[in-house]
Write a protein that holds these residues in place. Structure first.
Motif, PDB file in Angstrom:
ATOM      1  N   CYS A   1      28.161  36.945  43.962  1.00  0.00           N
ATOM      2  CA  CYS A   1      29.206  37.890  44.351  1.00  0.00           C
ATOM      3  C   CYS A   1      29.165  39.077  43.398  1.00  0.00           C
ATOM      4  O   CYS A   1      28.419  39.096  42.442  1.00  0.00           O
TER       5      CYS A   1
ATOM      6  N   CYS B   1      35.099  33.117  42.858  1.00  0.00           N
ATOM      7  CA  CYS B   1      36.394  32.518  43.168  1.00  0.00           C
ATOM      8  C   CYS B   1      36.487  32.132  44.647  1.00  0.00           C
ATOM      9  O   CYS B   1      35.554  32.365  45.409  1.00  0.00           O
TER      10      CYS B   1
ATOM     11  N   CYS C   1      33.371  36.048  48.629  1.00  0.00           N
ATOM     12  CA  CYS C   1      32.871  37.336  49.145  1.00  0.00           C
ATOM     13  C   CYS C   1      31.395  37.260  49.525  1.00  0.00           C
ATOM     14  O   CYS C   1      30.991  37.789  50.565  1.00  0.00           O
TER      15      CYS C   1
ATOM     16  N   GLY D   1      31.692  40.350  41.482  1.00  0.00           N
ATOM     17  CA  GLY D   1      32.972  40.377  40.785  1.00  0.00           C
ATOM     18  C   GLY D   1      32.921  41.178  39.501  1.00  0.00           C
ATOM     19  O   GLY D   1      33.059  40.658  38.401  1.00  0.00           O
TER      20      GLY D   1
ATOM     21  N   ASP E   1      29.607  32.410  44.292  1.00  0.00           N
ATOM     22  CA  ASP E   1      30.806  33.240  44.208  1.00  0.00           C
ATOM     23  C   ASP E   1      31.618  32.892  42.969  1.00  0.00           C
ATOM     24  O   ASP E   1      31.543  31.768  42.453  1.00  0.00           O
TER      25      ASP E   1
END
Ligand code: SF4
Length: 136
Positions: free
Chosen positions: A9, A66, A70, A11, A64
């Motif tokens: 992801c 969390c 995503c 993040g 990912d």
């Protein structure tokens, strides 16, 4: 046989996002360079044709930070076949109370967790490659 696509992801600014990216880089650069490669999630999300072609119909593993997932959601929307979904938040459950670092720098403990996650992903890549050989 094409390489398994491992997509972290994006993040940015979050420690879990940093951990997902670092774990994926360890897999694609050090642990499984001949069998795994990564694709930029931002390109997939913006609909870049070459990024989409790289995942469409291909075996993918997403990593990912969390539960928002995503990467997993975007890769699936782009036609990638997501065979495994990892979440850093799950890895952290095995390390309750540990300070993994910040969105820009990991602690020694954070790197250890990244190493563990990278080993798991690499083992999954080997498993998926074997599965594909059997199914050819
Ligand atoms: S999965 Fe979580 S950490 Fe990763 S980009 Fe999405 S919201 Fe951010």
């Amino acid at each position: 046989m094409s390489k398994v696509k491992i997509i972290p992801c994006s993040g940015i600014g979050k420690v879990f996002g940093l951990m997902s990216r670092e774990a994926v880089l360890q897999v694609t650069n050090n642990l499984s360079p001949d069998t795994a490669e990564t694709v930029c999630l931002a390109y997939i999300v913006t609909g870049d044709d070459s990024a989409r072609e790289k995942v469409e119909g291909c075996t993918c593993v997403t990593v990912d930070g969390c539960p928002a997932l995503c990467s997993a959601k975007s890769v699936e929307q782009s036609g990638g076949i997501v065979k495994a979904k990892y979440r850093v938040v799950d890895e952290m459950r095995n390390h309750k109370g540990v300070n993994a670092g910040t969105g820009t720098a990991l602690t020694e403990d954070g790197w250890k967790i990244v190493d563990e996650l990278a080993e798991k992903i690499s083992a999954k890549v080997a498993e998926l490659i074997e599965e594909e050989k059997v199914n050819v």
